[in-house]
Design a protein around this motif. Sequence first.
Motif, PDB file in Angstrom:
ATOM      1  N   LEU A 130       0.799  -1.076  -0.043  1.00  0.00           N
ATOM      2  CA  LEU A 130      -0.315   0.235   0.198  1.00  0.00           C
ATOM      3  C   LEU A 130       0.806   1.051   0.171  1.00  0.00           C
ATOM      4  CD1 LEU A 130      -3.134  -0.731   2.402  1.00  0.00           C
ATOM      5  CD2 LEU A 130      -2.441   0.083  -0.097  1.00  0.00           C
ATOM      6  N   ILE A 131       1.893   1.111   1.156  1.00  0.00           N
ATOM      7  CA  ILE A 131       2.747   2.732   0.742  1.00  0.00           C
ATOM      8  C   ILE A 131       3.499   2.752   0.060  1.00  0.00           C
ATOM      9  CG2 ILE A 131       4.628   3.590   2.010  1.00  0.00           C
ATOM     10  CD1 ILE A 131       3.926   2.093   5.134  1.00  0.00           C
ATOM     11  N   PRO A 132       4.313   1.337  -0.606  1.00  0.00           N
ATOM     12  CA  PRO A 132       4.705   1.948  -2.345  1.00  0.00           C
ATOM     13  C   PRO A 132       4.413   2.099  -3.102  1.00  0.00           C
ATOM     14  CG  PRO A 132       6.195   0.034  -1.071  1.00  0.00           C
ATOM     15  CD  PRO A 132       4.758   0.774  -0.656  1.00  0.00           C
ATOM     16  N   LEU A 133       2.287   1.747  -3.335  1.00  0.00           N
ATOM     17  CA  LEU A 133       1.514   2.371  -4.045  1.00  0.00           C
ATOM     18  C   LEU A 133       1.364   3.629  -4.259  1.00  0.00           C
ATOM     19  CD1 LEU A 133      -0.963  -1.903  -4.983  1.00  0.00           C
ATOM     20  CD2 LEU A 133       0.786   0.262  -6.485  1.00  0.00           C
ATOM     21  N   PHE A 134       0.926   3.628  -3.076  1.00  0.00           N
ATOM     22  CA  PHE A 134      -0.066   5.075  -2.594  1.00  0.00           C
ATOM     23  C   PHE A 134       1.157   6.581  -3.569  1.00  0.00           C
ATOM     24  CE2 PHE A 134       0.538   8.587   0.286  1.00  0.00           C
ATOM     25  CZ  PHE A 134      -1.098   9.380   0.029  1.00  0.00           C
ATOM     26  N   ARG A 135       2.471   6.178  -3.309  1.00  0.00           N
ATOM     27  CA  ARG A 135       3.560   7.253  -3.044  1.00  0.00           C
ATOM     28  C   ARG A 135       3.473   6.840  -5.201  1.00  0.00           C
ATOM     29  NH1 ARG A 135       7.845   8.319   0.542  1.00  0.00           N
ATOM     30  NH2 ARG A 135       9.188   8.049  -1.579  1.00  0.00           N
ATOM     31  N   LEU A 136       3.395   6.148  -5.250  1.00  0.00           N
ATOM     32  CA  LEU A 136       3.482   5.420  -7.486  1.00  0.00           C
ATOM     33  C   LEU A 136       2.447   6.745  -7.723  1.00  0.00           C
ATOM     34  CD1 LEU A 136       4.924   4.215  -9.312  1.00  0.00           C
ATOM     35  CD2 LEU A 136       3.484   2.594  -8.930  1.00  0.00           C
ATOM     36  N   MET A 137       0.847   6.141  -7.053  1.00  0.00           N
ATOM     37  CA  MET A 137      -0.205   6.420  -7.526  1.00  0.00           C
ATOM     38  C   MET A 137       0.372   8.745  -7.214  1.00  0.00           C
ATOM     39  SD  MET A 137      -2.061   5.245  -8.405  1.00  0.00           S
ATOM     40  CE  MET A 137      -0.903   2.873  -8.850  1.00  0.00           C
ATOM     41  N   ARG A 138       0.842   8.951  -5.943  1.00  0.00           N
ATOM     42  CA  ARG A 138       0.736  10.087  -5.729  1.00  0.00           C
ATOM     43  C   ARG A 138       2.122  10.944  -6.963  1.00  0.00           C
ATOM     44  NH1 ARG A 138       3.475  12.075  -0.136  1.00  0.00           N
ATOM     45  NH2 ARG A 138       4.709  11.103  -0.886  1.00  0.00           N
ATOM     46  N   SER A 139       2.953  10.049  -7.285  1.00  0.00           N
ATOM     47  CA  SER A 139       3.841  10.902  -8.416  1.00  0.00           C
ATOM     48  C   SER A 139       3.040  10.208  -9.822  1.00  0.00           C
ATOM     49  CB  SER A 139       4.994   9.697  -8.255  1.00  0.00           C
ATOM     50  OG  SER A 139       4.692   8.347  -9.094  1.00  0.00           O
ATOM     51  N   PHE A 140       2.185  10.123  -9.916  1.00  0.00           N
ATOM     52  CA  PHE A 140       1.191   9.890 -11.178  1.00  0.00           C
ATOM     53  C   PHE A 140       0.245  10.962 -11.311  1.00  0.00           C
ATOM     54  CE2 PHE A 140       2.277   5.438 -12.127  1.00  0.00           C
ATOM     55  CZ  PHE A 140       3.836   5.827 -12.675  1.00  0.00           C
ATOM     56  N   GLY A 141      -0.086  11.752  -9.769  1.00  0.00           N
ATOM     57  CA  GLY A 141      -1.548  12.427  -9.633  1.00  0.00           C
ATOM     58  C   GLY A 141      -2.760  12.141 -10.195  1.00  0.00           C
ATOM     59  N   VAL A 142      -2.448  10.703 -10.314  1.00  0.00           N
ATOM     60  CA  VAL A 142      -3.763  10.197 -10.280  1.00  0.00           C
ATOM     61  C   VAL A 142      -4.373   9.827  -8.748  1.00  0.00           C
ATOM     62  CG1 VAL A 142      -3.077   9.143 -12.229  1.00  0.00           C
ATOM     63  CG2 VAL A 142      -2.021   8.002  -9.546  1.00  0.00           C
ATOM     64  N   LEU A 143      -3.920  10.351  -7.490  1.00  0.00           N
ATOM     65  CA  LEU A 143      -4.745  10.339  -6.635  1.00  0.00           C
ATOM     66  C   LEU A 143      -5.855  11.053  -6.304  1.00  0.00           C
ATOM     67  CD1 LEU A 143      -2.108  10.476  -4.211  1.00  0.00           C
ATOM     68  CD2 LEU A 143      -2.915   8.379  -3.972  1.00  0.00           C
TER      69      LEU A 143
END
Length: 285
Positions: A130-143
């Motif tokens: 979850l934490i790596p995916l959250f950082r990845l989604m935030r870097s993509f700007g899709v949160l």
Amino acid sequence: MSQPSMINRYKWYELIGIYAGILLFLTFVLAPFVEGFLVSLKPLSQLFSSPYRFIPENGSFAAYRTMWTSVPGFGWYIFNSFLISGVSTIIVLILVVPAAYAFARFEFRGSGLLLGAFLAVNMFSGAVLLIPLFRLMRSFGVLNTYFAMIIPGVAFLIPSGIWLLRTYMMRIPKELDEAAFVDGASHFYTLRRVILPIAMPGITVVAITTFIGSYAQQFIYALTFNSKTEYMPLPVGLFAYFGRQEVVWNELMAASFVGIAPALVVIFFLQRYLVSGLTAGAVKQ
């Protein structure tokens, strides 16, 4: 003299044991759903009465009417769940079908290692990442978008889809591909016009399992990657309703059954393709 069928070769006590085991299994599987449905029919005063009544007294479908106002945006939650699951299923099928065909028909270096890596992906729990995916989604700007729930779901569902469909395609005779190649067909044309009609039952299995998997795993991703009500799927919407100080259990059960009913309808109409067309098109001109 005709041979007796295999089922007739069982003795009477063996048949009793077989059917008793099936009945016991179905009881454990279906009992929670039956109890949940009966809870949705009971008045709230009967839910905690003593002694507990399994069959509701003066049961009604009143909770199915009142839960639409008790759970704000309930219809929108169902739409979001179907949108996320439907888009995830389409993306998975677009990627899985050619990948499964490649693994089933072509031998290339590292294919076994790559298939093993796909299998290893399914051994990781979504909560661990979850934490790596959250950082990845935030870097993509899709949160706080639909993509924040679609992308992780697709990533985790592709490996199992490849394994399922590859196994099915390996059962399709290679002579069909060779006959198409002799006629000058390309690999893409062979996949589209020869393999896909025959593999449709297997593709349907992948579609159903992908849809169910996407529908089931929406909670953890939506709870982590989304905080906007307009993108909230049904599991998180019901969880927000469940988190109130007072839980109206009959309405919660009613909302749960209404929420899964559309998915059951879709699966019911898709399952008929599982038993038809196993070799459709193999001998047609």
